[in-house]
Design an enzyme around this catalytic site. Structure first.
Site, PDB file in Angstrom:
ATOM      1  N   PRO A 183       9.497  -8.416   0.790  1.00  0.00           N
ATOM      2  CG  PRO A 183       9.648  -6.109   0.644  1.00  0.00           C
ATOM      3  CD  PRO A 183       9.549  -7.337  -0.202  1.00  0.00           C
ATOM      4  CG  ASN A 184       9.005  -6.291   6.191  1.00  0.00           C
ATOM      5  OD1 ASN A 184       9.951  -6.427   6.963  1.00  0.00           O
ATOM      6  ND2 ASN A 184       8.828  -5.174   5.487  1.00  0.00           N
ATOM      7  NE  ARG A 205       5.319  -6.623  15.286  1.00  0.00           N
ATOM      8  CZ  ARG A 205       5.931  -5.445  15.234  1.00  0.00           C
ATOM      9  NH1 ARG A 205       7.211  -5.383  14.937  1.00  0.00           N
ATOM     10  NH2 ARG A 205       5.267  -4.336  15.479  1.00  0.00           N
ATOM     11  CE1 TYR A 223      -0.318  -7.602   5.378  1.00  0.00           C
ATOM     12  CE2 TYR A 223       0.646  -6.942   7.473  1.00  0.00           C
ATOM     13  CZ  TYR A 223       0.327  -6.669   6.162  1.00  0.00           C
ATOM     14  OH  TYR A 223       0.661  -5.438   5.634  1.00  0.00           O
ATOM     15  CG  ASN A 282       2.516 -10.654  -1.086  1.00  0.00           C
ATOM     16  OD1 ASN A 282       2.780  -9.468  -1.307  1.00  0.00           O
ATOM     17  ND2 ASN A 282       1.803 -11.034  -0.046  1.00  0.00           N
ATOM     18  CB  ALA A 339       6.456  -2.416   1.049  1.00  0.00           C
ATOM     19  CG  HIS A 345       2.495  -0.339  -2.592  1.00  0.00           C
ATOM     20  ND1 HIS A 345       1.337  -0.786  -3.179  1.00  0.00           N
ATOM     21  CD2 HIS A 345       2.618  -1.047  -1.426  1.00  0.00           C
ATOM     22  CE1 HIS A 345       0.776  -1.702  -2.391  1.00  0.00           C
ATOM     23  NE2 HIS A 345       1.536  -1.880  -1.329  1.00  0.00           N
ATOM     24  CG  ASP A 387      11.310  -2.324 -15.999  1.00  0.00           C
ATOM     25  OD1 ASP A 387      10.144  -2.099 -16.368  1.00  0.00           O
ATOM     26  OD2 ASP A 387      12.180  -1.439 -15.886  1.00  0.00           O
ATOM     27  CD  GLU A 401       0.252  -6.957  -7.558  1.00  0.00           C
ATOM     28  OE1 GLU A 401       0.765  -6.585  -8.623  1.00  0.00           O
ATOM     29  OE2 GLU A 401      -0.352  -6.192  -6.784  1.00  0.00           O
ATOM     30  CG  HIS A 459      -1.251  -7.495  -2.583  1.00  0.00           C
ATOM     31  ND1 HIS A 459       0.039  -7.206  -2.194  1.00  0.00           N
ATOM     32  CD2 HIS A 459      -1.360  -7.151  -3.880  1.00  0.00           C
ATOM     33  CE1 HIS A 459       0.675  -6.681  -3.235  1.00  0.00           C
ATOM     34  NE2 HIS A 459      -0.143  -6.653  -4.263  1.00  0.00           N
ATOM     35  CB  ILE A 460      -2.146 -11.411   2.980  1.00  0.00           C
ATOM     36  CG1 ILE A 460      -1.104 -12.437   2.519  1.00  0.00           C
ATOM     37  CG2 ILE A 460      -2.943 -11.940   4.165  1.00  0.00           C
ATOM     38  CD1 ILE A 460       0.100 -12.558   3.432  1.00  0.00           C
ATOM     39  CB  SER A 461      -4.029  -6.733   3.629  1.00  0.00           C
ATOM     40  OG  SER A 461      -3.055  -6.055   2.844  1.00  0.00           O
ATOM     41  NE  ARG A 492      -3.305  -2.481   4.968  1.00  0.00           N
ATOM     42  CZ  ARG A 492      -2.111  -3.039   5.200  1.00  0.00           C
ATOM     43  NH1 ARG A 492      -1.702  -4.043   4.422  1.00  0.00           N
ATOM     44  NH2 ARG A 492      -1.349  -2.611   6.174  1.00  0.00           N
ATOM     45  NE  ARG A 534      -0.411  -0.426   3.548  1.00  0.00           N
ATOM     46  CZ  ARG A 534       0.806  -0.756   3.995  1.00  0.00           C
ATOM     47  NH1 ARG A 534       1.600  -1.518   3.267  1.00  0.00           N
ATOM     48  NH2 ARG A 534       1.227  -0.337   5.173  1.00  0.00           N
TER      49      ARG A 534
HETATM   50  O1  CA2 Z   1      -1.254  -7.604   1.873  1.00  0.00           O
HETATM   51  C1  CA2 Z   1      -0.156  -7.971   1.448  1.00  0.00           C
HETATM   52  O2  CA2 Z   1       0.110  -9.135   1.186  1.00  0.00           O
HETATM   53  C2  CA2 Z   1       0.977  -6.941   1.306  1.00  0.00           C
HETATM   54  O3  CA2 Z   1       1.723  -7.277   0.147  1.00  0.00           O
HETATM   55  C3  CA2 Z   1       1.833  -7.065   2.550  1.00  0.00           C
HETATM   56  C4  CA2 Z   1       2.944  -6.015   2.635  1.00  0.00           C
HETATM   57  C5  CA2 Z   1       2.391  -4.612   2.398  1.00  0.00           C
HETATM   58  O4  CA2 Z   1       3.442  -3.670   2.359  1.00  0.00           O
HETATM   59  C6  CA2 Z   1       1.583  -4.522   1.119  1.00  0.00           C
HETATM   60  O5  CA2 Z   1       1.052  -3.216   1.007  1.00  0.00           O
HETATM   61  C7  CA2 Z   1       0.447  -5.530   1.126  1.00  0.00           C
HETATM   62  C8  CA2 Z   1       3.604  -6.039   3.996  1.00  0.00           C
HETATM   63  C9  CA2 Z   1       4.097  -7.375   4.428  1.00  0.00           C
HETATM   64  C10 CA2 Z   1       4.391  -7.323   5.898  1.00  0.00           C
HETATM   65  O6  CA2 Z   1       4.118  -8.589   6.412  1.00  0.00           O
HETATM   66  C11 CA2 Z   1       4.084  -8.739   7.750  1.00  0.00           C
HETATM   67  C12 CA2 Z   1       3.387  -9.815   8.216  1.00  0.00           C
HETATM   68  C13 CA2 Z   1       3.303 -10.038   9.567  1.00  0.00           C
HETATM   69  C14 CA2 Z   1       3.937  -9.191  10.437  1.00  0.00           C
HETATM   70  C15 CA2 Z   1       4.627  -8.120   9.966  1.00  0.00           C
HETATM   71  C16 CA2 Z   1       4.717  -7.894   8.607  1.00  0.00           C
END
Ligand code: CA2
Length: 146
Positions: free
Chosen positions: A9-10, A17, A22, A74, A77, A80, A87, A98, A100-102, A107, A111
């Protein structure tokens, strides 16, 4: 070697953004680069992004039916929160990395825990979108038994 790159998601908003967290690359940019890298390695890569947990689960099941040999995942959210995605990964037995960009470990505390990591061969976090390429390399080597 057939690899699936799965984003939760997202992540379709990547590059649009929160560039401080990210980066500035869009998901299309990331996928284009991964496609090039996969080509260099002689691997095939497919891409799927969804904001819906059930769609991600269905895609993981399909990956097994298609004989995919690796998943770059990836889960966003859902990392978590989702026992169901954990599963699904466990049930197909496809080597999964797995990503994660961040750096989820530096954080917010919520997370820090991943439901998915224990059923993966490894986790990459905090290296920006480069982490996807590192995961591809890792799966390629893993597939060759290296
Ligand atoms: O760091 C990551 O890749 C995450 O999986 C990104 C998720 C976050 O909930 C995880 O804790 C860590 C969120 C993705 C949201 O991505 C956006 C990117 C640009 C603008 C808005 C949202």
């Amino acid at each position: 070697m057939d690899i699936l790159c799965l984003n939760g998601p997202n992540l379709n908003r990547l590059g649009k953004r929160e560039p401080d967290i990210y980066g500035t690359k869009t998901l299309d940019d990331v996928e284009a680069r991964l496609g090039e890298k996969a080509g260099e390695l002689g691997a095939r890569i497919s891409f799927f992004q969804s904001n819906h947990e059930g769609c991600l689960i269905d895609r993981i099941h399909e990956a097994a039916d298609e004989g995919m040999e690796g998943i770059i995942f990836n889960p966003g959210a859902f990392t978590h929160t989702s026992v169901a995605l954990r599963d699904a990964v466990a049930s197909v037995g496809i080597p999964t990395v797995e990503v994660h960009i961040s750096n989820i470990h530096t954080r917010e505390e919520f997370r820090h825990h991943s439901f998915i990591a224990p059923v993966c061969i490894g986790q990459i976090a905090g290296l920006g979108t480069h982490g996807y390429e590192l995961a591809l390399l890792a799966l390629h080597r893993y597939g060759k038994g290296e």
